[in-house]
Design a protein around this motif. Sequence first.
Motif, PDB file in Angstrom:
ATOM      1  N   GLU A   9     -11.607  40.220  23.173  1.00 27.91           N
ATOM      2  CA  GLU A   9     -11.970  38.817  23.376  1.00 27.91           C
ATOM      3  C   GLU A   9     -10.701  37.965  23.250  1.00 27.91           C
ATOM      4  O   GLU A   9     -10.217  37.714  22.154  1.00 27.91           O
ATOM      5  CB  GLU A   9     -13.017  38.424  22.333  1.00 27.91           C
ATOM      6  CG  GLU A   9     -13.737  37.140  22.630  1.00 27.91           C
ATOM      7  CD  GLU A   9     -14.577  37.202  23.886  1.00 27.91           C
ATOM      8  OE1 GLU A   9     -15.306  38.187  24.087  1.00 27.91           O
ATOM      9  OE2 GLU A   9     -14.484  36.250  24.679  1.00 27.91           O
ATOM     10  N   ASP A  51     -11.147  46.132  16.700  1.00 26.83           N
ATOM     11  CA  ASP A  51     -12.514  45.747  17.053  1.00 26.83           C
ATOM     12  C   ASP A  51     -13.234  47.020  17.479  1.00 26.83           C
ATOM     13  O   ASP A  51     -12.683  47.836  18.208  1.00 26.83           O
ATOM     14  CB  ASP A  51     -12.477  44.742  18.222  1.00 26.83           C
ATOM     15  CG  ASP A  51     -13.857  44.176  18.519  1.00 26.83           C
ATOM     16  OD1 ASP A  51     -14.859  44.786  18.092  1.00 26.83           O
ATOM     17  OD2 ASP A  51     -13.938  43.127  19.176  1.00 26.83           O
ATOM     18  N   ALA A  80     -18.773  43.012  15.867  1.00 27.86           N
ATOM     19  CA  ALA A  80     -19.727  41.930  16.071  1.00 27.86           C
ATOM     20  C   ALA A  80     -21.007  42.192  15.285  1.00 27.86           C
ATOM     21  O   ALA A  80     -21.572  41.308  14.682  1.00 27.86           O
ATOM     22  CB  ALA A  80     -20.038  41.784  17.550  1.00 27.86           C
ATOM     23  N   LYS A 101     -17.826  39.754  12.533  1.00 27.26           N
ATOM     24  CA  LYS A 101     -17.694  38.488  13.264  1.00 27.26           C
ATOM     25  C   LYS A 101     -18.932  37.647  13.037  1.00 27.26           C
ATOM     26  O   LYS A 101     -20.030  38.195  13.022  1.00 27.26           O
ATOM     27  CB  LYS A 101     -17.578  38.776  14.762  1.00 27.26           C
ATOM     28  CG  LYS A 101     -16.243  39.281  15.210  1.00 27.26           C
ATOM     29  CD  LYS A 101     -16.308  39.364  16.727  1.00 27.26           C
ATOM     30  CE  LYS A 101     -15.277  40.323  17.280  1.00 27.26           C
ATOM     31  NZ  LYS A 101     -15.472  40.554  18.711  1.00 27.26           N
TER      32      LYS A 101
ATOM     33  N   THR B 228     -20.109  36.671  19.182  1.00 26.61           N
ATOM     34  CA  THR B 228     -18.755  36.478  19.728  1.00 26.61           C
ATOM     35  C   THR B 228     -18.453  34.996  19.988  1.00 26.61           C
ATOM     36  O   THR B 228     -17.453  34.498  19.480  1.00 26.61           O
ATOM     37  CB  THR B 228     -18.552  37.341  20.980  1.00 26.61           C
ATOM     38  OG1 THR B 228     -18.848  38.689  20.615  1.00 26.61           O
ATOM     39  CG2 THR B 228     -17.138  37.262  21.483  1.00 26.61           C
TER      40      THR B 228
END
Lengths: 224, 422
Positions: A9, A51, A80, A101, B228
């Motif tokens: 990202e 990640d 995430a 996250k 996100t």
Amino acid sequence: MKLLIIEDEKSLREDVIEYLTENKYSCDFASTVKSGMMKLTETKYSCALVDLGLPDGSGIEVVEFIKSKYPEMGIIIITAANSLEDKLQGLKIGADDYLTKPFHLSELSARIYSVLRRRNFGGKNVLSFDDLEIDTTEKKVIANGSQMQLTKKEYDILVYLASNPTHLITKEALAEAIWGDKAEMAATFDFVYSQIKNLKKKLNEAGLKDYIKVVYGMGYKFKD
Amino acid sequence: MKLLTKTNIYNSVATVVLFTVGVFVVLKLILIKLDSEQEEQFLQAKEIIIKSLKEGKSANNFLSNIGEKIVITEIYKQTSFKNNFREYEQEIIEDGEGEEEVDVRELNFQCTINDKAYSISVSKSLSEGREIVEYIFGIVVLFILIAIIFLFVLNTFISELVFSPFYDTLSKIKTWNIKKNEPLIFKKTNIDEFHLLNDSIEALTQQIQSDYKHLKEFTENVSHEAQTPLSIISTKIENLMQEDNYNQKQHEAIQHIYQATQRLYKLNQVLILMSRIENKQYVSTEKVSINKLIEEKIVELEDFIEAKQITVNTQFNVEIEKELNAVLFNILLNNLFINAIKYNLDEGGTIKVVVNNDSFSIENTSSIEKIDKRFIFERFTKSSTSASLGVGLSLIKKIIDFYNWHISYSHKEDSHKFKIYM
């Protein structure tokens, strides 16, 4: 201190890099498992942020790769989903820490500091400033040569702030770091405020300069 | 009352009434027929007597023909031309058996034969005919009783047979759980109505299940996908906050965006946690002492308890040990205690923890009014004075459901009590 950030990202990655660079880390990045592994073979890093959800595979592969080739490197997993299984698997195969996250940048920085300290990179176990020294191995705070008496929470707050020098730390991030899943309660009671007040008072009494600045309505800053 | 019991009662009552009425009607008809038959016999006897008298025979000669008592008396003049029937009871003395009363029927008539007037009475015992009737009655009643019992058993049997698919359907619906994601499959039946019922329920539950699944997946996806963008917003703002050349307005705006993001993030975390519980991602267990975990939780929350000067009373009547997921139970205790502290009185409130055989309860004083029991565990019910009670309570409920426990809420004067039955 060189860090590798493997995160697809872009927007998030840039913010992380910006923040960490300001904290005097030099950062490299990769956005896939493949390019991450390439970077790892090219350069020697102190710590990698990985990640788990990458476009060409799972970050777990990268973690395994690092563990087998560069066992001295620190690894922090970012994901995430706050999946317990992922976390256990990640820690089992040798990641040092785990962040879900969304996370506070200050939290990330504090975790990196803590991983690096544990792995004893550069023998840097002491955060030292003009007249203040924080020995994170012995959990001692030395002010002008004499040891200060801090409560555990005051000490934790001081270390957290000091590992993010010159950055604004929000009271939410601080509350979460110190009180964990009870952060919400801490916020309702203004616990952060009262702890900071006590800490400032103690630092002041020890004859130190005003390290902790209050940014009205937002949070706190540790200023060298 | 069960369907079968009800139909059986109706059936039995109807049968008994029908047969009772039937028996009495039949009995009455038989008696009427018997009477008219007898009358005919009497009239025949009358003819024979008159004929005999005309022929000058003695009345005694035809006594045996009729088989009963005949009394012939000469009278001065014939005064009546009618046949007079009457019935009376006569006492008969039988040998060694004492007295017995017998119904007797008598025909009185007068006639004039060869210028002589006679008054004649013919009498006959009724007992013989009556006995036959009584005998028939007895047999009929017996048959009817047998028939009723037989019908009852037959009815029960047939009903059970006929309704068995219905009861099967009923028991399956009762145990059906939308969360288990198992289709409802009913026993095959050749009864159209039940077939239709089963088909309709199957279609209905399938629809509900797929809707539920979609909704669940949607919530899961939204909360996962939201992470996100939430991280990006959160980190962007944190980076923005590092700059200090803002005017007052910008400063406040950033502050509010940050706080709103934090709230959104927390809400999202709870939603994710809930779907994880639903998806059985907290199945690993270990043996823990509930008492110990409660004690630890109280110590953990000491700061907050002291800040509000809350007195905590614990009453551990027994020690409960359970095989459960410690992470999940910690979340449960955390939410229960945080609510008990957060919504407690501002000063000098109490929290009472009681551990019993298979339950534990947490009772706290509070100035909040009673919460509506119907909505208390629904996801976003808010107390009028709080903003986040709902999510905490529905999380509690989710964990309780996961373990098939039961939670009750009660309110008394100024205290709220949650009791968990394990």
